[in-house]
Write a protein that holds these residues in place. Sequence first.
Motif, PDB file in Angstrom:
ATOM      1  N   PRO A   1       1.265  -1.253   0.154  1.00 49.89           N
ATOM      2  CA  PRO A   1      -0.144   0.263  -0.164  1.00 49.89           C
ATOM      3  C   PRO A   1       0.379   1.009   0.171  1.00 49.89           C
ATOM      4  O   PRO A   1       0.303   2.275  -0.953  1.00 49.89           O
ATOM      5  N   LYS A   2       2.529   1.649   1.048  1.00 45.61           N
ATOM      6  CA  LYS A   2       3.194   2.028   1.018  1.00 45.61           C
ATOM      7  C   LYS A   2       3.458   2.632  -0.113  1.00 45.61           C
ATOM      8  O   LYS A   2       3.876   3.109  -0.302  1.00 45.61           O
ATOM      9  N   ASP A   3       4.132   1.315  -1.688  1.00 42.71           N
ATOM     10  CA  ASP A   3       4.654   1.718  -2.477  1.00 42.71           C
ATOM     11  C   ASP A   3       3.515   2.752  -3.934  1.00 42.71           C
ATOM     12  O   ASP A   3       3.053   1.888  -4.176  1.00 42.71           O
ATOM     13  N   GLY A   4       4.328   4.366  -3.703  1.00 40.80           N
ATOM     14  CA  GLY A   4       3.296   4.616  -4.449  1.00 40.80           C
ATOM     15  C   GLY A   4       3.925   5.143  -5.687  1.00 40.80           C
ATOM     16  O   GLY A   4       4.044   5.779  -7.152  1.00 40.80           O
TER      17      GLY A   4
ATOM     18  N   PHE B   1       1.408   6.042  -9.040  1.00 44.16           N
ATOM     19  CA  PHE B   1       0.703   6.692  -9.548  1.00 44.16           C
ATOM     20  C   PHE B   1       1.508   8.351  -9.941  1.00 44.16           C
ATOM     21  O   PHE B   1       1.235   8.564 -11.126  1.00 44.16           O
TER      22      PHE B   1
ATOM     23  N   LEU C   1      -6.065  -0.510  -1.129  1.00 45.81           N
ATOM     24  CA  LEU C   1      -6.941  -0.069  -0.053  1.00 45.81           C
ATOM     25  C   LEU C   1      -8.247   0.992  -1.285  1.00 45.81           C
ATOM     26  O   LEU C   1      -7.736   1.887  -1.870  1.00 45.81           O
TER      27      LEU C   1
ATOM     28  N   ASP D   1      -8.351   3.948  -0.166  1.00 46.87           N
ATOM     29  CA  ASP D   1      -8.043   5.142   0.876  1.00 46.87           C
ATOM     30  C   ASP D   1      -7.366   5.421  -0.410  1.00 46.87           C
ATOM     31  O   ASP D   1      -6.442   6.211  -0.524  1.00 46.87           O
TER      32      ASP D   1
ATOM     33  N   MET E   1      -6.992   9.257  -4.966  1.00 45.49           N
ATOM     34  CA  MET E   1      -5.986   9.762  -6.039  1.00 45.49           C
ATOM     35  C   MET E   1      -4.928   9.452  -7.367  1.00 45.49           C
ATOM     36  O   MET E   1      -4.813   9.052  -7.765  1.00 45.49           O
TER      37      MET E   1
ATOM     38  N   VAL F   1     -15.123  10.520  -0.713  1.00 37.25           N
ATOM     39  CA  VAL F   1     -15.707  11.956   0.290  1.00 37.25           C
ATOM     40  C   VAL F   1     -14.924  13.545   0.855  1.00 37.25           C
ATOM     41  O   VAL F   1     -15.055  13.473   1.074  1.00 37.25           O
ATOM     42  N   VAL F   2     -13.666  13.090   0.231  1.00 39.16           N
ATOM     43  CA  VAL F   2     -13.112  14.241   0.126  1.00 39.16           C
ATOM     44  C   VAL F   2     -13.656  14.457  -1.949  1.00 39.16           C
ATOM     45  O   VAL F   2     -12.599  14.487  -2.396  1.00 39.16           O
TER      46      VAL F   2
ATOM     47  N   ARG G   1     -11.908  15.639   5.494  1.00 42.03           N
ATOM     48  CA  ARG G   1     -10.879  14.959   5.920  1.00 42.03           C
ATOM     49  C   ARG G   1     -11.475  13.466   7.443  1.00 42.03           C
ATOM     50  O   ARG G   1     -11.079  12.794   7.700  1.00 42.03           O
TER      51      ARG G   1
ATOM     52  N   ALA H   1     -14.320  13.005   8.302  1.00 42.67           N
ATOM     53  CA  ALA H   1     -15.269  12.117   8.351  1.00 42.67           C
ATOM     54  C   ALA H   1     -14.336  10.907   7.246  1.00 42.67           C
ATOM     55  O   ALA H   1     -14.786   9.639   7.742  1.00 42.67           O
ATOM     56  N   GLU H   2     -13.299  11.292   6.564  1.00 44.31           N
ATOM     57  CA  GLU H   2     -12.580   9.398   6.277  1.00 44.31           C
ATOM     58  C   GLU H   2     -12.131   9.142   7.159  1.00 44.31           C
ATOM     59  O   GLU H   2     -11.661   8.037   7.967  1.00 44.31           O
TER      60      GLU H   2
ATOM     61  N   GLN I   1     -11.725   5.865   9.142  1.00 44.87           N
ATOM     62  CA  GLN I   1     -10.576   4.590   9.041  1.00 44.87           C
ATOM     63  C   GLN I   1     -10.549   3.895  10.443  1.00 44.87           C
ATOM     64  O   GLN I   1     -10.339   2.688  10.725  1.00 44.87           O
TER      65      GLN I   1
ATOM     66  N   ARG J   1     -13.141   1.043  10.473  1.00 45.74           N
ATOM     67  CA  ARG J   1     -12.577  -0.381   9.848  1.00 45.74           C
ATOM     68  C   ARG J   1     -11.519  -0.679  10.326  1.00 45.74           C
ATOM     69  O   ARG J   1     -11.348  -1.880  10.791  1.00 45.74           O
TER      70      ARG J   1
ATOM     71  N   GLU K   1     -11.432  -4.304   9.875  1.00 43.91           N
ATOM     72  CA  GLU K   1     -11.154  -5.287   8.537  1.00 43.91           C
ATOM     73  C   GLU K   1     -10.071  -4.105   7.824  1.00 43.91           C
ATOM     74  O   GLU K   1      -9.634  -4.412   6.436  1.00 43.91           O
ATOM     75  N   LEU K   2      -9.140  -4.066   8.304  1.00 40.34           N
ATOM     76  CA  LEU K   2      -7.970  -3.147   8.010  1.00 40.34           C
ATOM     77  C   LEU K   2      -6.988  -4.193   9.193  1.00 40.34           C
ATOM     78  O   LEU K   2      -6.731  -4.311  10.534  1.00 40.34           O
TER      79      LEU K   2
ATOM     80  N   GLU L   1      -2.063  -1.819   7.768  1.00 45.70           N
ATOM     81  CA  GLU L   1      -2.279  -1.472   6.812  1.00 45.70           C
ATOM     82  C   GLU L   1      -2.827   0.292   7.743  1.00 45.70           C
ATOM     83  O   GLU L   1      -3.200   0.924   7.006  1.00 45.70           O
TER      84      GLU L   1
ATOM     85  N   LEU M   1      -2.195   4.880   7.329  1.00 51.69           N
ATOM     86  CA  LEU M   1      -3.174   6.035   7.487  1.00 51.69           C
ATOM     87  C   LEU M   1      -3.211   6.944   8.434  1.00 51.69           C
ATOM     88  O   LEU M   1      -3.437   8.061   8.604  1.00 51.69           O
TER      89      LEU M   1
ATOM     90  N   THR N   1       1.398  11.516  -2.311  1.00 53.46           N
ATOM     91  CA  THR N   1       0.851  10.843  -0.719  1.00 53.46           C
ATOM     92  C   THR N   1       1.821   8.868  -0.278  1.00 53.46           C
ATOM     93  O   THR N   1       1.795   9.322   0.338  1.00 53.46           O
ATOM     94  N   TRP N   2       2.160   8.701  -1.822  1.00 53.30           N
ATOM     95  CA  TRP N   2       2.707   7.681  -1.281  1.00 53.30           C
ATOM     96  C   TRP N   2       4.389   7.248  -1.654  1.00 53.30           C
ATOM     97  O   TRP N   2       5.210   6.673  -1.894  1.00 53.30           O
TER      98      TRP N   2
END
Lengths: 165, 570
Positions: free
Chosen positions: A79-82, A85, A108, A110, A114, A140-141, B35, B37-38, B42, B45, B50-51, B55, B59, B180-181
């Motif tokens: 999940p962290k390997d971006g 993107f 994920l 999340d 993106m 959501v955003v 944000r 809410a997001e 999380q 979850r 679920e996470l 994982e 986050l 972001t990653w």
Amino acid sequence: MPLLEIADGHLLADDWVPVAEDAPLPQAPAILSPARLRDPALAGHNGRLGLALDPGTQPEEIADLLPRLSLVQVVLPKPKDGRAFTQVRALREHHGFTGEIRATGHLLPDHARMLRRCGVTTVALPEGADLEAWRRSAEVVDIAYQPAQDEGTPLGFRRRRLRAA
Amino acid sequence: MNALVEPIALPSPVHPPHARTYRYDEVDREFLQERIAEFSGQVERRLRGELTEDEFKPLRLMNGLYLQLHAYMHRICIPYGILTATQLRQLAMIARRWDRGYGHFTTRQNIQFNWVALKDVPDILRALAEVDMHSIQTSGNCIRNTTIDEYAGAAPDEVVDPRIYAEIIRQWSTLHPEFTWLPRKFKIAITGAPQDRAAIQVHDVGLQAKRNDRGEIGFEVWVGGGLGRTPILATKLRDWVPEDELLAYLEAVIRVYNALGQRENIHRARIKILVRDLGDAYRERVEREFARLPKAKYRLDPEIVAQVAEHFAPPPFAALPDSPPATARALEANAEFAAWARQSVRAHKAPGHASVTISLKPIGGIPGDCSAEQMEAVAQLAERHAFGEVRVSHVQNLVLPHVRQEDLPAVWQGLRAAGLATPNVGLLSDIIACPGMDYCALATARSIPVAQMISERFADLDRQHEIGECFINISGCINACGHHHVGHIGILGVDKRGAESYQITLGGSATNDAALGELVGPGFAYDKVTDAVETILRTYLAHRSQGERFVDTYRRIGLAPFKEALYATA
Ligand code: HEM
Ligand code: SF4
């Protein structure tokens, strides 16, 4: 594996077949490695072709293949390997690729927004994925502060509101 | 691909006579609520299983939530270190309600609460949102809070106001879809004055904002600096990037890093390693990416810059003379006030005004700690005397950027009543220390108690003045959160066969003459560090020529005399 259309949250049928290096080419649309796609034996093939791009390959290394492709598949090994993107953005922005870009791997919910903003079209949902969580997470955003691949006219630096199609 | 995107205009700031920071409008607030809410989703979850923790970790980190030795630590973002009095009051409320009545200001110009419970975090986020604050991107492998000179908008030598660009970078990097990653965290610092007060050479990206002959604004771009276990000073990539291409250039810098940075080994994942390993090839790749990316798409429109700049317009300074008679008389009559003013008061670009630095380093105290009562006292002083604005400095102090010189005695009285008038800003006991073994799960040694011991040993103010400017930086492990490499005297606590051992480096600096300190020799036991520091300072005093600071003498005479003094008798 369920396939999610990331722009509108619909589930799609997946008619693509990932093909191993030495396996025979099927009738169905086939996802192949760059090496296999460069194989002269493929020259006469009329079926639809896709490419599996591994995270360490730069899109420019496979740019010559893009005109023949209907799909490029990228992967998040973790999940962290971006890296995907940046690959996806480059495929759209530098190489003008307009076909399907499919995200696979350890994804994920999340990641949803993106992935979409960078130019991914479909997501191969991992086994047991919570579809509702994916749909919610994609929306959501809905305010964004930077340019991405989801806008036609260049907006430069300014805030924008994202709307599902 | 066919999502529609509608542009939204920037808010126009209302200009009440108070703090100049970016003013949220309903769009920014809506974003924050979304944000929250997001993140609440999380957390749910995670609680439902679920996470997995693996994982969930990235986050929660992206919302500033760390698991420490004893509890969760919640790191709150203070964008470029600027707070309004109202925000500071809310932080005091949070400290009282959900922590143990205090908070800890960090070298990253943020605040950390060390004792929060996971279940309270959504409530804390909501309380922060009430005053337009959050903890987004205070951790995780994303673009973190941009840091700037704490005297921005007040310093007489400022050429370009760094706040404007720090705010633009804040917005641009917020939930950036591509960045972001990243392989590792990413920190940007900006200085707008020739005197670098933002340590741009030890950041992933350092920007020196400047003006050319025609008065146009552009940026010198430094990249690949950092401390940690592999300290490296930054490389200059470009002398000049025009203002309107700043974001395009940053995109190129970070794209190359995201594509090629190491991901396997966490200790080799920062951009500094990539820049070091690729050398000129890194620059070439960035230039190539920059040349081909669509400039219009990433353009920073000067009109938008002007709109952001309005949020930082100067407060209504009264036309006042310098050195008002009442303050001059107080300086003459009251030695205690004068001693404080000598260290804490700085020149301001508006005549009759000054910037005041508030020491969070009481003798024997914990560097950067601040109680709820103290936060409230500072908030009140800021409202009365400083246009309601407070800054967090990168050496863990607070700053009231714009104070009338005629108000200085009253400000000092107020600080004194709150236990915040220690007259040691810029002196030996103005120590930077990371949390170390007292809080941090990664620590190999204590650092706060070492700072306390040294500060007690040198408590005598005359002695500190005799020594003059000398910065001591202490880290409790090789990650270097206490910036020990760039301290004039750097102290690194390591574990040596089960016992704490402190390695001392000399001659570091994080400003224009940036340098990494040199190791003086074998480490010192916990109860011997203070003696070692004392020996180093005696050696300096014995060798000092007229007007030299510690670091000047060190640069002239080198390590040898210090080595000899420290180890000859041992
Ligand atoms: C207590 C929880 C903390 C943890 C677990 C932690 C962890 C770390 C780690 C692992 C690094 C090295 C990252 C790398 O080089 O890739 C680092 C760097 C850093 N930390 Fe912390 N830290 C903590 C608290 C703090 C505090 C309180 C401050 C500010 C006073 C701080 C400021 C920094 C800075 C400025 C760096 C960057 C050094 C560099 O340039 O590499 N950290 N931290
Ligand atoms: S330097 Fe080490 S001990 Fe200190 S806060 Fe950072 S990780 Fe923790």
